[in-house]
Write a protein that holds these residues in place. Structure first.
Motif, PDB file in Angstrom:
ATOM      1  N   GLY A 226       2.079  -5.766  28.160  1.00  0.00           N
ATOM      2  CA  GLY A 226       3.182  -5.023  27.558  1.00  0.00           C
ATOM      3  C   GLY A 226       4.030  -6.252  26.995  1.00  0.00           C
ATOM      4  N   LYS A 227       5.181  -5.791  26.356  1.00  0.00           N
ATOM      5  CA  LYS A 227       6.022  -6.713  25.707  1.00  0.00           C
ATOM      6  C   LYS A 227       6.655  -7.776  26.695  1.00  0.00           C
ATOM      7  CE  LYS A 227      10.165  -7.175  22.815  1.00  0.00           C
ATOM      8  NZ  LYS A 227      11.399  -6.358  22.008  1.00  0.00           N
ATOM      9  N   HIS A 228       6.502  -9.078  25.989  1.00  0.00           N
ATOM     10  CA  HIS A 228       7.072 -10.170  26.967  1.00  0.00           C
ATOM     11  C   HIS A 228       8.378 -10.382  26.866  1.00  0.00           C
ATOM     12  CE1 HIS A 228       7.774 -14.790  27.500  1.00  0.00           C
ATOM     13  NE2 HIS A 228       7.420 -14.103  28.802  1.00  0.00           N
ATOM     14  N   LEU A 229       9.084 -10.226  27.678  1.00  0.00           N
ATOM     15  CA  LEU A 229      10.559 -10.167  28.014  1.00  0.00           C
ATOM     16  C   LEU A 229      10.917 -11.376  28.959  1.00  0.00           C
ATOM     17  CD1 LEU A 229      11.965  -6.680  28.084  1.00  0.00           C
ATOM     18  CD2 LEU A 229      11.753  -7.919  26.066  1.00  0.00           C
ATOM     19  N   PRO A 230      11.404 -12.393  28.267  1.00  0.00           N
ATOM     20  CA  PRO A 230      11.965 -13.716  29.000  1.00  0.00           C
ATOM     21  C   PRO A 230      12.763 -12.974  30.265  1.00  0.00           C
ATOM     22  CG  PRO A 230      12.448 -13.986  26.827  1.00  0.00           C
ATOM     23  CD  PRO A 230      12.190 -12.455  27.182  1.00  0.00           C
ATOM     24  N   ALA A 245      23.005 -23.731  28.764  1.00  0.00           N
ATOM     25  CA  ALA A 245      21.979 -24.664  27.966  1.00  0.00           C
ATOM     26  C   ALA A 245      22.439 -24.312  26.479  1.00  0.00           C
ATOM     27  CB  ALA A 245      20.648 -24.149  28.449  1.00  0.00           C
ATOM     28  N   LEU A 246      22.812 -23.266  26.276  1.00  0.00           N
ATOM     29  CA  LEU A 246      23.161 -22.839  24.867  1.00  0.00           C
ATOM     30  C   LEU A 246      24.334 -23.984  24.536  1.00  0.00           C
ATOM     31  CD1 LEU A 246      22.999 -21.260  22.221  1.00  0.00           C
ATOM     32  CD2 LEU A 246      24.565 -19.603  23.224  1.00  0.00           C
ATOM     33  N   GLY A 257      17.360 -26.494  19.878  1.00  0.00           N
ATOM     34  CA  GLY A 257      17.798 -25.998  21.314  1.00  0.00           C
ATOM     35  C   GLY A 257      18.717 -25.059  21.274  1.00  0.00           C
ATOM     36  N   ALA A 258      19.475 -25.219  20.561  1.00  0.00           N
ATOM     37  CA  ALA A 258      20.546 -24.111  20.474  1.00  0.00           C
ATOM     38  C   ALA A 258      20.087 -22.745  19.895  1.00  0.00           C
ATOM     39  CB  ALA A 258      21.908 -24.355  19.614  1.00  0.00           C
ATOM     40  N   LEU A 259      19.244 -22.701  18.857  1.00  0.00           N
ATOM     41  CA  LEU A 259      18.749 -21.521  18.645  1.00  0.00           C
ATOM     42  C   LEU A 259      17.547 -20.945  19.561  1.00  0.00           C
ATOM     43  CD1 LEU A 259      17.906 -22.244  14.911  1.00  0.00           C
ATOM     44  CD2 LEU A 259      19.239 -20.488  15.708  1.00  0.00           C
ATOM     45  N   TYR A 260      16.879 -21.760  20.524  1.00  0.00           N
ATOM     46  CA  TYR A 260      16.092 -21.281  21.425  1.00  0.00           C
ATOM     47  C   TYR A 260      16.560 -20.873  22.616  1.00  0.00           C
ATOM     48  CZ  TYR A 260      12.781 -21.706  25.431  1.00  0.00           C
ATOM     49  OH  TYR A 260      11.876 -21.167  26.350  1.00  0.00           O
ATOM     50  N   ALA A 263      17.970 -17.228  21.506  1.00  0.00           N
ATOM     51  CA  ALA A 263      16.966 -16.563  21.302  1.00  0.00           C
ATOM     52  C   ALA A 263      16.425 -15.818  22.862  1.00  0.00           C
ATOM     53  CB  ALA A 263      15.627 -16.943  20.640  1.00  0.00           C
ATOM     54  N   ARG A 264      16.485 -16.547  23.902  1.00  0.00           N
ATOM     55  CA  ARG A 264      16.145 -16.409  25.097  1.00  0.00           C
ATOM     56  C   ARG A 264      17.009 -15.474  25.677  1.00  0.00           C
ATOM     57  NH1 ARG A 264      13.575 -20.160  28.689  1.00  0.00           N
ATOM     58  NH2 ARG A 264      14.441 -18.950  30.228  1.00  0.00           N
ATOM     59  N   MET A 265      18.340 -15.478  25.462  1.00  0.00           N
ATOM     60  CA  MET A 265      19.501 -14.673  26.039  1.00  0.00           C
ATOM     61  C   MET A 265      19.190 -13.404  25.375  1.00  0.00           C
ATOM     62  SD  MET A 265      22.915 -16.995  26.491  1.00  0.00           S
ATOM     63  CE  MET A 265      23.443 -15.790  27.622  1.00  0.00           C
ATOM     64  N   ILE A 266      19.121 -13.202  24.000  1.00  0.00           N
ATOM     65  CA  ILE A 266      18.948 -12.386  23.204  1.00  0.00           C
ATOM     66  C   ILE A 266      17.669 -11.264  23.506  1.00  0.00           C
ATOM     67  CG2 ILE A 266      18.739 -10.944  21.036  1.00  0.00           C
ATOM     68  CD1 ILE A 266      21.456 -12.318  21.621  1.00  0.00           C
ATOM     69  N   GLU A 267      16.518 -12.002  23.676  1.00  0.00           N
ATOM     70  CA  GLU A 267      15.390 -11.345  23.984  1.00  0.00           C
ATOM     71  C   GLU A 267      15.328 -10.861  25.433  1.00  0.00           C
ATOM     72  OE1 GLU A 267      12.098 -10.579  22.143  1.00  0.00           O
ATOM     73  OE2 GLU A 267      13.938 -10.354  21.127  1.00  0.00           O
TER      74      GLU A 267
END
Length: 430
Positions: A226-230, A245-246, A257-260, A263-267
């Motif tokens: 299924g969809k990969h959610l971190p 980390a952000l 690093g900031a964008l990564y 994205a981890r938080m949003i996803e």
């Protein structure tokens, strides 16, 4: 086996039967390791098993009970309450009369509130119950200090990709697993990576994929997974680690690093309004007067998130984060504010000088309120000569940096200090 009597899930069928079958946690199990020494001594005390999902907390608790010959009572804090604890203690009392010890396994122990956790204390203290609590949350925050002091905390780690791959190979070869099913090596490698150390999820996905294709292919793994959610606990340590980390990536001017981490938080399903508020805080704390526009842009990003929601508003957050990472940095106001708070909290509470006081009534003016105040626009020179702190107080709270806009106003700041008669004192401090 019938439709109404389905087999147990693959992860349950392959649950280790002995400590030797456990995969992972080599820092706890093995020659000279903590749990091995405990089992060798035969004196198993209360434990808190802390680790991510699917790493064997329940399995380990069952095996430990078996190794020491204890009666095992499993409860889940999601559905259990004080009544269930009372029933468990009554059962333990009966068994103790026969010389049998009892281990109470409490899964998701962090779901018990303070009163429920306190109900365990006397029974753990007396030794009637040996408690093994399992949690994915940091016990320092979620388990009462009194209970923590009576139990040893052991940290379980996510399985490595190699360890997950070993479990998958076992599932295909063990008679309890999926005998007769084959899988392409690249499919198993993909699943070992996607599982992120969660053995239960890896085995569950393999079982579904085996029903979709034989041999199991990467495409079947992708469909089954299924969809990969971190992985991210929205209120736990992982969430705040991602925020940290952000923030640190922004502070370190590392755009990728900031964008990564964003994205981890949003996803991972983070509350975007909360993230937006933290981004506004970053602008005030780490960009500050080096770029006064940063705070305004971050407020606009917060408003955009509130107006559009997710995913449309996420782009505004990404823009703000990139801007902050690229911006010059200054924490001078952050430091100055901390210094001001420290000065107020630690210093003597002194009265406001008369010339700085508000004088809205004739009586106040008779008492000298506002007397001698030099209004800057009428008397600039006198304005600079008067004191703006309580009598006898000298402070050096603010020091501009050489970054961005603040570097351009540093010269004016020094001239103002000199005009206030503070330049020489600050030079001595510098």
């Amino acid at each position: 086996m019938t439709l109404f009597d389905p087999p147990a899930p693959l992860a349950e069928r392959l649950r280790p039967r002995t400590v030797a079958e456990v995969v992972g946690q080599s820092h706890l199990i093995g020659p000279g390791k903590p749990l091995t020494r405990v089992l060798a001594s035969g004196r198993l005390g209360s434990l808190i098993l802390w680790g991510p999902p699917g790493v064997g907390k329940t399995t380990l608790a069952r095996l430990l009970a078996g190794e020491v010959g204890a009666h095992f009572i499993p409860l889940s804090a999601v559905s259990a309450g004080v009544k269930d604890v009372r029933e468990a203690t009554a059962e333990a009392e009966r068994l103790r009369g026969r010389g049998q010890r009892t281990i109470l396994f409490l899964d998701e122990i962090h779901r018990f509130n303070k009163a429920q956790q306190d109900a365990l204390l006397p029974h753990v203290e007396s030794g009637l119950l040996t408690l093994i609590g399992a949690t994915t949350e940091n016990p320092s925050f979620e388990v009462n200090p009194a209970l923590r002091s009576r139990a040893r905390t052991l940290v379980l780690q996510a399985l490595t990709q190699e360890e997950v791959r070993h479990l998958l190979d076992r599932a295909l070869s063990d008679p309890r697993g999926l005998p007769g099913v084959s899988a392409q090596p690249e499919a198993l490698e993909l699943l070992a990576r996607l599982a992120e150390g969660d053995a239960r999820r890896a085995l569950s996905t393999l079982e579904v994929a085996a029903s979709l294709a034989d041999p199991v292919t990467p495409e079947a793994i992708t469909e089954a997974f299924g969809k990969h959610l971190p992985a991210m606990d929205k209120n736990g340590e992982d969430f705040y680690n991602l925020i940290s980390a952000l923030h640190k990536s922004v502070r370190g001017s590392h755009v990728d690093g900031a964008l990564y981490w964003l994205a981890r938080m949003i996803e991972g399903g983070a509350d975007t309004m909360y993230v937006a508020r933290r981004v506004v805080r970053m602008a005030a704390e780490d960009i500050g007067l080096a770029d006064p526009q940063a705070l305004r842009l971050c407020i606009a990003a917060r408003d955009t998130v509130e107006f559009l929601g997710s995913p449309e508003g996420d782009l505004a957050l990404a823009q703000a984060v990139v801007y902050l990472a690229l911006a010059p940095k200054s924490n001078s106001v952050y430091v100055a504010w901390k210094n001001a708070l420290d000065a107020v909290r630690e210093g003597e509470t002194l009265p406001v000088p008369l010339h700085l006081r508000n004088a809205p009534t004739g009586l106040m003016r008779q008492q000298g309120y506002g007397k001698g105040y030099a209004y800057y626009f009428d008397d600039p020179e006198g304005s600079f000569e008067q004191d703006y702190l309580p009598d006898g107080v000298q402070l050096g709270l603010y020091a501009p940096t050489g970054e961005g806009w603040e570097a351009r106003v540093a010269g004016r700041w020094r001239k103002l200090q000199e005009a206030h008669g503070e330049g020489a004192e600050q030079s001595e401090q510098d």
